[in-house]
Motif scaffolding. Sequence first.
Motif: not given
Ligand code: HEM
Length: 205
Positions: A6-8, A15-17, A163-165
């Motif tokens: 489990e990770r989350f 909350l994230h979605w 970049v995050h996505v």
């Molecule tokens: C389709 C859009 C998105 C996808 C596919 C996505 C995916 C993910 C995933 C897979 C993680 C977990 C990473 C891990 O377990 O190491 C994560 C974490 C996180 N997401 Fe997203 N995310 C999306 C959009 C966003 C948006 C719009 C925000 C904020 C404006 C956001 C903020 C965060 C934060 C703060 C974390 C925790 C820290 C990090 O992993 O960088 N995400 N996201």
Amino acid sequence: MSNFIERFKTSERVLHWVVTCSFFTLLLSGLGLFSRLFNGYFNLFGGGSSAILVHKIAGVVFFASSVYMFLNHKKDVTTFDEDDKAWIDARGGYLSREERHFNIGKYNPGQKLFAIFIYAATITLGVTGIMIWMPLTFPRWLVQISLMLHGLMFVGSIMFVIVHVYLATIGNPGTIEAMLYGDVRRIWARKHHPKWYKEVGEDNP
Ligand code: HEM
């Protein structure tokens, strides 16, 4: 022994979605307000005034959920140790041709900096948003500065979120499973977050 750990928790994923859905709703409803070039996006909401109403509601949801998400994992994203320093010095290995391995905990420093940036952007967008929302309550110069900061933070957030996505999907295969199902493969955890895996996963069947 299961191949997954489990990770989350479900509540963390929901909350994230909520943050993600409200973020993209803000993006679509705000584009027409950002520039005349994007006025066509108002049609998605049935006109300019409905888009503004949606923008205000999504803004409140985004602000509350994003601040709560940051406070939830504040400790994990605001502490940097020696191993994180090695990651930063090597730019996470992204610019190297050889495969590099780092002793990373729950989040790598790139993820931590992203989470801190999103928190700072949330506060800035929220505070400036209130001033733009009630322009007659605040001095004109403050509303003008707010308009500028709101636009700058909007552009910055979009760039970081792209970049995050990318990194959470194509860039690092297997990562998205954490947010979709809550579980990740052990092999993924050992590769990307070995220190976290040692702490929570090694003895966990
Ligand atoms: C389709 C859009 C998105 C996808 C596919 C996505 C995916 C993910 C995933 C897979 C993680 C977990 C990473 C891990 O377990 O190491 C994560 C974490 C996180 N997401 Fe997203 N995310 C999306 C959009 C966003 C948006 C719009 C925000 C904020 C404006 C956001 C903020 C965060 C934060 C703060 C974390 C925790 C820290 C990090 O992993 O960088 N995400 N996201």
